[in-house]
Scaffold this motif. Structure first.
Motif, PDB file in Angstrom:
ATOM      1  N   ILE A 161       0.775  -1.212  -0.416  1.00 55.63           N
ATOM      2  CA  ILE A 161      -0.212   0.074   0.106  1.00 55.63           C
ATOM      3  C   ILE A 161       0.912   1.090  -0.045  1.00 55.63           C
ATOM      4  CG2 ILE A 161      -2.252  -1.168   1.469  1.00 55.63           C
ATOM      5  CD1 ILE A 161      -0.999   0.947   3.508  1.00 55.63           C
ATOM      6  N   VAL A 162       0.368   2.317  -0.045  1.00 55.45           N
ATOM      7  CA  VAL A 162       0.370   3.404  -0.061  1.00 55.45           C
ATOM      8  C   VAL A 162       0.054   4.619   0.169  1.00 55.45           C
ATOM      9  CG1 VAL A 162       1.940   5.706  -1.817  1.00 55.45           C
ATOM     10  CG2 VAL A 162       1.230   3.520  -2.867  1.00 55.45           C
ATOM     11  N   PRO A 163       0.559   4.655   2.069  1.00 58.53           N
ATOM     12  CA  PRO A 163      -0.542   5.361   2.967  1.00 58.53           C
ATOM     13  C   PRO A 163       0.260   6.916   2.216  1.00 58.53           C
ATOM     14  CG  PRO A 163       1.257   4.808   3.756  1.00 58.53           C
ATOM     15  CD  PRO A 163       1.963   3.758   2.403  1.00 58.53           C
ATOM     16  N   GLN A 164      -0.611   7.989   2.895  1.00 59.58           N
ATOM     17  CA  GLN A 164      -1.005   8.919   2.580  1.00 59.58           C
ATOM     18  C   GLN A 164      -1.521   9.757   4.403  1.00 59.58           C
ATOM     19  OE1 GLN A 164      -2.792  10.884  -0.037  1.00 59.58           O
ATOM     20  NE2 GLN A 164      -1.176  12.482  -0.486  1.00 59.58           N
ATOM     21  N   ASN A 165      -0.676  11.454   4.808  1.00 57.70           N
ATOM     22  CA  ASN A 165      -0.779  11.246   6.273  1.00 57.70           C
ATOM     23  C   ASN A 165      -1.747  12.540   5.183  1.00 57.70           C
ATOM     24  OD1 ASN A 165       1.231  10.087   7.261  1.00 57.70           O
ATOM     25  ND2 ASN A 165       2.425  11.636   6.531  1.00 57.70           N
ATOM     26  N   SER A 166      -2.455  13.136   5.806  1.00 56.04           N
ATOM     27  CA  SER A 166      -2.720  14.456   6.256  1.00 56.04           C
ATOM     28  C   SER A 166      -3.448  14.623   7.794  1.00 56.04           C
ATOM     29  CB  SER A 166      -4.595  13.815   5.702  1.00 56.04           C
ATOM     30  OG  SER A 166      -5.828  14.745   5.814  1.00 56.04           O
ATOM     31  N   PHE A 167      -3.114  15.729   7.470  1.00 55.89           N
ATOM     32  CA  PHE A 167      -3.257  16.546   8.671  1.00 55.89           C
ATOM     33  C   PHE A 167      -4.027  18.201   9.149  1.00 55.89           C
ATOM     34  CE2 PHE A 167       0.903  14.679   8.767  1.00 55.89           C
ATOM     35  CZ  PHE A 167       1.108  13.998  10.355  1.00 55.89           C
TER      36      PHE A 167
END
Length: 354
Positions: free
Chosen positions: A223-229
């Motif tokens: 998987i390619v996870p992505q941060n969201s802040f």
């Protein structure tokens, strides 16, 4: 009629064989090889500007730009790819340069992966790295932030294919809260066997299991996870056409410098590399030997290296560069402040042979 003597005929045949062999070798030299070459890439001062403007921007009323010193991030360039492989002549040339490293093609590009897919994964990693760096810097400066991690891509034919989906929100991995991309990777690496994901899909919570595969010493699920802040102040990073996660620590240091009065560096030229988690943990990266050569070429006197890369640092430090081993953003800050204040640098942690 005159005929060549037998010995002359033998000599002619011998020379003919030599020329045939040389011709064959020459032909093979220009055949595609299964290798790529990792080289020092472009460098960027996080306190400076790029063609797109300031590399780091913070609100004007909080900005404290430095007029001296540098905090340079480093990159590597890869020569050769599956679509345009290097010839054996190209590979042989890399032996002559101590800043180059020859690597098997499959250690850089996954099977069946296109250049476009590799570049897109690098872009997502860079975005996540920048978001984590902003989070780490703001947390260091006492701000509060909200965070979540979603799946940006599921790789075809990977262990996660058909189990996890693009858009899934990851809540926990193996029971550990998923605060950012790096906490997820650490949780996957820490457990043998199945990895459990607590996720939210279309508003519904669920738990799924994936059996990671071992590749190049890493446990991967595909998987390619992505941060969201959600940040309380507006901080932006502009660095076009650079991918990957390894600039995270230097981004975070640059942001802290911009948000604090005075010169963090004290006029000293630093370079460094390392991933950063939102909570300030510094992680290992690839190509550290090439990055040390790049740091020296960029004029840096001091180099920040992740502790977990020390095995590759020892014995490979170019003359004229001093290396400090760091495990957290706080470690990096302490080292920079010690040098800037003229403190006891002999006490700074270094990489040593086991």
């Amino acid at each position: 009629m005159l005929f060549p003597r037998r010995r002359d005929r033998g000599a002619i045949a011998g020379w003919a064989a030599v020329f045939v062999a040389l011709g064959a070798l020459l032909g093979m030299a220009f055949l595609p090889s299964p290798y790529v070459v990792e080289q020092p890439g472009p460098t960027f001062d996080t306190l400076g500007e790029t063609d797109a403007g300031p590399l780091i921007s913070v609100p004007a009323d909080l900005d404290h730009p430095d007029a001296d010193g540098s905090l340079t991030l480093l990159t590597v360039s890869i020569a050769g790819n599956p679509q345009r492989p290097l010839t054996w002549v190209d590979v042989a040339g890399a032996f002559l340069d101590p800043a180059d490293e020859i690597l098997p093609m499959e250690s850089v590009y996954a099977p069946e992966e296109t250049i476009e897919q590799s570049n897109e994964a690098g872009r997502i990693e860079m975005e996540s790295s920048q978001a984590a760096a902003i989070a780490a810097a703001l947390l260091h400066e006492g701000y509060e932030i909200d965070a979540e991690v979603t799946i940006a891509e599921v790789l075809a034919d990977s262990p996660a294919d058909g189990v996890l989906e693009e858009g899934d929100r990851i809540l926990a991995v193996n029971g550990d809260p998923a605060y950012d991309v790096y906490s997820i990777r650490e949780s996957i690496a820490a457990v043998d066997g199945e990895t459990t994901f607590d996720i939210e899909r279309d508003g519904q919570p669920m738990t799924v299991a994936v059996e990671p595969i071992e590749t190049q010493g890493q446990r991967l699920v595909g998987i390619v996870p992505q941060n969201s802040f959600t940040f309380p102040i507006d901080v932006s990073i502009e660095l076009p056409n650079v991918g990957g996660p390894s600039a995270g620590m230097m981004f975070a240091l640059g942001i802290v410098d911009r948000l604090t009065e005075g010169s963090l560096t004290g006029g000293v030229d630093w370079a460094g590399t390392g991933t950063i988690s939102a909570t300030g943990d510094v992680g290992p990266i690839g190509g550290i030997e090439q990055k040390m050569h790049g740091a020296l070429a960029a004029g840096a006197d001091w180099f920040l290296a992740p502790v977990e890369n020390c095995g590759e640092v020892v014995g490979n430090v170019p003359d004229g560069l001093q290396v400090v081993a760091v495990d957290t953003l706080d470690d990096a800050m302490a080292a920079i402040e010690t040098v800037a204040s003229g403190g006891d640098t002999s006490a700074l942690p270094t990489c040593t042979a086991d």
